[in-house]
Write an enzyme that holds these catalytic residues in place. Structure first.
Site, short mmCIF file in Angstrom:
data_model
loop_
_atom_site.label_atom_id
_atom_site.label_comp_id
_atom_site.label_asym_id
_atom_site.label_seq_id
_atom_site.Cartn_x
_atom_site.Cartn_y
_atom_site.Cartn_z
CD GLU A 88 -2.51 1.01 2.81
OE1 GLU A 88 -3.06 2.01 3.27
OE2 GLU A 88 -2.57 -0.12 3.36
CD GLU A 131 -3.62 7.12 5.60
OE1 GLU A 131 -4.67 6.55 5.95
OE2 GLU A 131 -2.49 6.80 6.02
#
Length: 452
Positions: A227, A232
Site C-alpha cells: 500500500e 491521508e
C-alpha cells in the site's frame, strides 16, 4: 494507516459479494484525469469511479432478501463461505443520493454522512469502464488538487494506491462474477478482515460482529497487499506513508496470522501495518501544515509526489512538493534530533524508527524494496472515513494514548483526543466533505511547473 477497512462505517446493509445483481443498474460516475509526457504536455483521459462492494446492498440472487443486515449474516443464505458466495449478489449503486458521491469533469467530491451511510471508498476505472486503471509509479510523478477545508479533526480524506488486481480478482477467482464493475478485490497492508468476500468466497466462517460498530465485523480471512498512502489528511494533519508486504500481489491470510489491527499480534502478518510515515507535525514542524500555516488548509492546494528509483530501477526515494497560490513549496524538513531530510528514504526511515523508539517493522518487510516490486501496477483509491479503532489519533492527535505527548513521535497534530470519536464526529460534522480534482500522472517533472 490503522485498520482502514474496519474503520469505515458503511451503509446499514453494506456488504461485499461476488455475484452481480440486476435490481439496480450500475452506472459509474465519470471522472477525467490527465496523462502527461512532459511539462505542459498532457492528454485528458476519460475515466470513471466505482464504489467498493463493501458498501453495496447485497441480497439473495433470487429476490431482495438481505444476505447481511447490521453486522450479522443471514444464517439461511450464508451458512458457510462458499454457499454464501453462490447465494448472494451485490447490486448497483445510487452514488449521490445514497453515498454522497458526486463528480464534475475532473473533480470528485465525497460527502461524509448521507442518510444512514457514513464515508465511502472508490476506485478509478480505466477508459474501457471494465477494469481498474493501473499505474506504474516507478520513476513517475502523481499530482492532484485537494480541498480539505471542510475536514475537521477525526476525519481522513485519503488518496492512495494498493496492489489490487485490475479486474477485481475475477480472473483469478472464477466464483467472483461481479469483478471491478462492482468494486471487488480490495486489499491493503492491514490485511483487512472485515471484508465480507475475499478471493471469490464469503468471509462468514468465524465472523464476529463488531462490539462498537453496528455495521461491521471480523471474519477468519483477510486480504493483504502493499500500500502506498500518498495522502491521508484533514485540515489539521497529513501523512505520506509507504507500507511494504512480503508479496507484491494480493494474498489471502487467515486469523491472527493476518497481523494488523484486526489481530491479536499486530506485527504477526506478512505486511507492515505502520509503514514509514512523513507527517510534518510528527517530524517536529508544527507551523507547516494547517489553517493559516505555510500550507494553508483553508484553501485548495496541489500535491505532488515523486517516486525516484536507483540505478537498478528500484524505489529509493519518495519526494513531496506542494503548489499553492502560485508558489512551489518543498515538503517540511524534519526537526527531530537524529533525523534529517524532507523525503522518505531508507536512511530516513531507519533514523525515524530509532528516534521514535518504534519497532522497525518497515525494515523487516524489506522497506522501500518491499513495496517497489508492487509499484509497477497499482490501483488508485479515494476515500473518506472515520476511525472506530483509534479515533484518528494516529493522524491528528497524541498517539499512543498512554504515551507522553512531549516524547518524540507522539504528537501527530493539535486535535483533542476525543474529537475523533466516531459518534462525536458523525453527530457534530455530518456535512463534512473532501474534494479531489485535476489528477495528473507522468514522468518526473511533467505534471507541474517547478517554477510556478
Amino acid at each position: 494507516m490503522h485498520q482502514r477497512a474496519l474503520l469505515f462505517s458503511a451503509l446499514l446493509t453494506a456488504v461485499r459479494a461476488q455475484q452481480a445483481g440486476t435490481l439496480t443498474e450500475e452506472v459509474h460516475p465519470s471522472l477525467t484525469w490527465q496523462k502527461c509526457t512532459s511539462e505542459g504536455s498532457c492528454t485528458e483521459q476519460s475515466g470513471s469511479v466505482v464504489i467498493d462492494s463493501n458498501w453495496r446492498w447485497t441480497h439473495s440472487v433470487n429476490d431482495s432478501t438481505n444476505c447481511y443486515t447490521g453486522n450479522t449474516w443471514d444464517a439461511t443464505l450464508c451458512p458457510d463461505d462458499e454457499t454464501c458466495a453462490t447465494n448472494c449478489a451485490l447490486d448497483g449503486a445510487d452514488y449521490e443520493s445514497t453515498y454522497g458521491v458526486t463528480t464534475d469533469g475532473d473533480s470528485l467530491t465525497l460527502k461524509f454522512v448521507t442518510g444512514s451511510n457514513v464515508g465511502s471508498r472508490l476506485y478509478l476505472m480505466d477508459t474501457s469502464d471494465e477494469g481498474y486503471q493501473t499505474f506504474n509509479l516507478l520513476d513517475a510523478e502523481f499530482t492532484f488538487d485537494v480541498d480539505v477545508s471542510n475536514l475537521p479533526c477525526g476525519l481522513n480524506g485519503a488518496l492512495y494506491f494498493t496492489a489490487m488486481d485490475a479486474d477485481g480478482g475475477a480472473s483469478k477467482y472464477p466464483a467472483n462474477k461481479a469483478g471491478a464493475k462492482y468494486g471487488t478485490g480490495y486489499c491493503d497492508s492491514q490485511c483487512p478482515r472485515d471484508l465480507k468476500f475475499i478471493d471469490g468466497q464469503a468471509n462468514v466462517d468465524g465472523w464476529e460482529p463488531s462490539s462498537n460498530n453496528d455495521n461491521t465485523g471480523i471474519g477468519n480471512h483477510g486480504s493483504c497487499c502493499p500500500e502506498m498512502d500518498i495522502w491521508e489528511a484533514n485540515k489539521i494533519s497529513t501523512a505520506l506513508t509507504p507500507h511494504p508486504c512480503d508479496s507484491s500481489e494480493q494474498t489471502m491470510c487467515e486469523g491472527n496470522d493476518c497481523g494488523g489491527t484486526y489481530s491479536d499480534d499486530r506485527y504477526g502478518g506478512t505486511c507492515d501495518p505502520d509503514g514509514c510515515d512523513f507527517n510534518p507535525y510528527r517530524m517536529g514542524n508544527d507551523s507547516f501544515y494547517g489553517p493559516g500555516k505555510t500550507i494553508d488548509t483553508g484553501s485548495k492546494m496541489t500535491v505532488v509526489t515523486q517516486f525516484i528509483t536507483d540505478g537498478s530501477g528500484s524505489l529509493s526515494e519518495i519526494k513531496r512538493y506542494y503548489v499553492q497560490n502560485g508558489n512551489v513549496i518543498a515538503n517540511a524538513d524534519s526537526n527531530i534530533s537524529g533525523v534529517t531530510g524532507n523525503s522518505i528514504t531508507t536512511d530516513f526511515c531507519t533514523a525515524q524508527k530509532k528516534a521514535f523508539g518504534d519497532d522497525d517493522i518497515f525494515a523487516e518487510h524489506n522497506g522501500l524494496a518491499g513495496i517497489s516490486d508492487a509499484m509497477s501496477s497499482m490501483v488508485l483509491i479515494l476515500s473518506l472515513w472515520d476511525d472506530y479503532y483509534a479515533s484518528m489519533e494516529w493522524l491528528d492527535s497524541d498517539y499512543p494514548e498512554n504515551a507522553t505527548a512531549t516524547d518524540p513521535g507522539v504528537a501527530r497534530g493539535t486535535c483533542d483526543s476525543e474529537s475523533g470519536v466516531p459518534a462525536t464526529v458523525e453527530g457534530a460534522h455530518p456535512d463534512s466533505s473532501v474534494t479531489f480534482s485535476n489528477i495528473k500522472f507522468g514522468p518526473i517533472n511533467s505534471t507541474f511547473s517547478a517554477s510556478a
